[in-house]
Write a protein that holds these residues in place. Structure first.
Motif, PDB file in Angstrom:
ATOM      1  N   THR A  94     105.956  54.364 -48.006  1.00 35.61           N
ATOM      2  CA  THR A  94     104.672  54.691 -48.633  1.00 35.61           C
ATOM      3  C   THR A  94     104.630  54.270 -50.097  1.00 35.61           C
ATOM      4  O   THR A  94     103.558  54.244 -50.708  1.00 35.61           O
ATOM      5  N   LYS A 121      98.636  56.301 -43.198  1.00 38.82           N
ATOM      6  CA  LYS A 121      97.623  55.512 -43.917  1.00 38.82           C
ATOM      7  C   LYS A 121      98.226  54.884 -45.169  1.00 38.82           C
ATOM      8  O   LYS A 121      97.922  53.734 -45.505  1.00 38.82           O
ATOM      9  N   ASP A 122      99.096  55.649 -45.850  1.00 37.24           N
ATOM     10  CA  ASP A 122      99.775  55.102 -47.028  1.00 37.24           C
ATOM     11  C   ASP A 122     100.721  53.971 -46.633  1.00 37.24           C
ATOM     12  O   ASP A 122     100.845  52.978 -47.359  1.00 37.24           O
ATOM     13  N   LEU A 124     100.424  51.931 -43.982  1.00 35.60           N
ATOM     14  CA  LEU A 124      99.618  50.763 -43.632  1.00 35.60           C
ATOM     15  C   LEU A 124      99.049  50.086 -44.880  1.00 35.60           C
ATOM     16  O   LEU A 124      99.006  48.852 -44.964  1.00 35.60           O
ATOM     17  N   ASN A 125      98.641  50.881 -45.849  1.00 36.61           N
ATOM     18  CA  ASN A 125      98.166  50.310 -47.115  1.00 36.61           C
ATOM     19  C   ASN A 125      99.282  49.557 -47.821  1.00 36.61           C
ATOM     20  O   ASN A 125      99.061  48.485 -48.404  1.00 36.61           O
ATOM     21  N   TYR A 128      99.757  46.264 -46.103  1.00 33.15           N
ATOM     22  CA  TYR A 128      98.645  45.377 -46.442  1.00 33.15           C
ATOM     23  C   TYR A 128      98.853  44.753 -47.820  1.00 33.15           C
ATOM     24  O   TYR A 128      98.660  43.547 -48.010  1.00 33.15           O
ATOM     25  N   LEU A 217      93.947  50.463 -38.458  1.00 33.38           N
ATOM     26  CA  LEU A 217      94.192  49.131 -39.015  1.00 33.38           C
ATOM     27  C   LEU A 217      92.919  48.572 -39.649  1.00 33.38           C
ATOM     28  O   LEU A 217      92.960  47.983 -40.740  1.00 33.38           O
ATOM     29  N   GLN A 219      90.378  50.261 -40.916  1.00 36.64           N
ATOM     30  CA  GLN A 219      90.093  51.005 -42.146  1.00 36.64           C
ATOM     31  C   GLN A 219      90.983  50.537 -43.296  1.00 36.64           C
ATOM     32  O   GLN A 219      90.574  50.581 -44.463  1.00 36.64           O
ATOM     33  N   THR A 220      92.177  50.087 -42.979  1.00 42.25           N
ATOM     34  CA  THR A 220      93.100  49.595 -44.009  1.00 42.25           C
ATOM     35  C   THR A 220      92.633  48.253 -44.564  1.00 42.25           C
ATOM     36  O   THR A 220      92.979  47.888 -45.694  1.00 42.25           O
ATOM     37  N   LYS A 246      95.791  40.069 -42.485  1.00 40.97           N
ATOM     38  CA  LYS A 246      95.222  40.465 -43.776  1.00 40.97           C
ATOM     39  C   LYS A 246      94.096  39.499 -44.142  1.00 40.97           C
ATOM     40  O   LYS A 246      94.301  38.287 -44.099  1.00 40.97           O
TER      41      LYS A 246
END
Length: 246
Positions: A94, A121-122, A124-125, A128, A217, A219-220, A246
């Motif tokens: 994260t 979510k962190d 996946l961010n 990205y 994915l 939303q990221t 991406k």
């Protein structure tokens, strides 16, 4: 209270999943999709180098990151044994800040499902942000179709004539609301019938629905989101491989 991916679980991983050991064809499948990469690849949850090392041997530029120092130390030993060099990072997924971007990031064989849902979510961010534009993400997600509550299994793994590991897995519960299954894993190092060391892990796996994970994915910021089942060999398998750009 619990130890996750410590000394004894690392020893067991080396016995059951040595470098180059393909789990249901995962090494071959990932290599087939990544073999044309010209830039660097990051394996998240690299462990002891089971997949990373043979990829480096095949000429891919693969780096690895893991939270467990025990796993990373064993990965370095394994790289030295076969004479390859690779870059390893110890860190929280994260909070990655590796100062570089990758052509691809992979997290195979359900390792992503070990991450608590509150941080995904962190994670996946973070993936990205570490990908180049048009870079590819590959992640395996597994459904707990095989879970049986209260099931207990005990397996012994010889290390030498006088020493071995005793592994006990006790299934705890399936939590439908939180979409997770949990186990207590007990690792015991035995020498001449006497327990020398013990390690206990609270092993938890989280699952995601297909549409749910596609939305995460999306939303990221990822696009071109697709998935395959069972490495395209078994459409009844519990494992899904997601691809995103991406």
């Amino acid at each position: 209270m619990f130890v996750e991916y410590g000394k004894l679980s690392t020893k067991l991983y080396e016995i059951t999943k040595p470098v180059g050991f393909s789990i249901d064809g995962d090494i071959e499948y990932y290599y087939d999709h990544l073999k044309k990469c010209q830039g660097p690849i990051l394996e998240a949850g690299v462990g002891t180098g089971r997949m990373m090392i043979p990829f480096i041997q095949k000429g891919l530029d693969v780096e690895g990151v893991d939270l467990s120092n025990e796993m990373l130390n064993q990965c370095r030993v394994n790289m030295n044994q076969v004479g390859v060099r690779g870059v390893l990072y110890q860190g929280d997924l994260t909070k990655l800040d590796l100062k570089k971007e990758y052509e691809a990031i992979m997290m195979p064989t359900g390792s992503f499902c070990l991450l608590p849902r509150v941080i995904i979510k962190d994670v996946l961010n973070s993936f990205y942000n570490h990908l180049k534009n048009e870079g590819q993400l590959m992640i395996d997600i597994e459904l707990p179709m095989w879970f049986q509550s209260d099931e207990v299994s005990v397996t012994d793994y010889p290390i030498s004539d006088n020493e071995g590991l005793l592994f006990t897995s006790t299934a705890q519960e399936m939590n439908w609301h939180e979409q997770k299954v949990s186990y207590i894993h007990r690792y015991e190092l035995i020498e001449k019938g006497v327990v020398q060391e013990t390690e206990i892990s609270n092993f938890t796996l989280y699952w995601y629905g297909i549409e749910e994970f596609k939305e995460l994915l999306h939303q990221t910021g990822f696009s071109n989101i697709t998935y395959t089942v069972g490495y395209e060999k078994n459409n009844q398998a519990s494992l899904f491989t997601f691809f995103a750009t991406k």
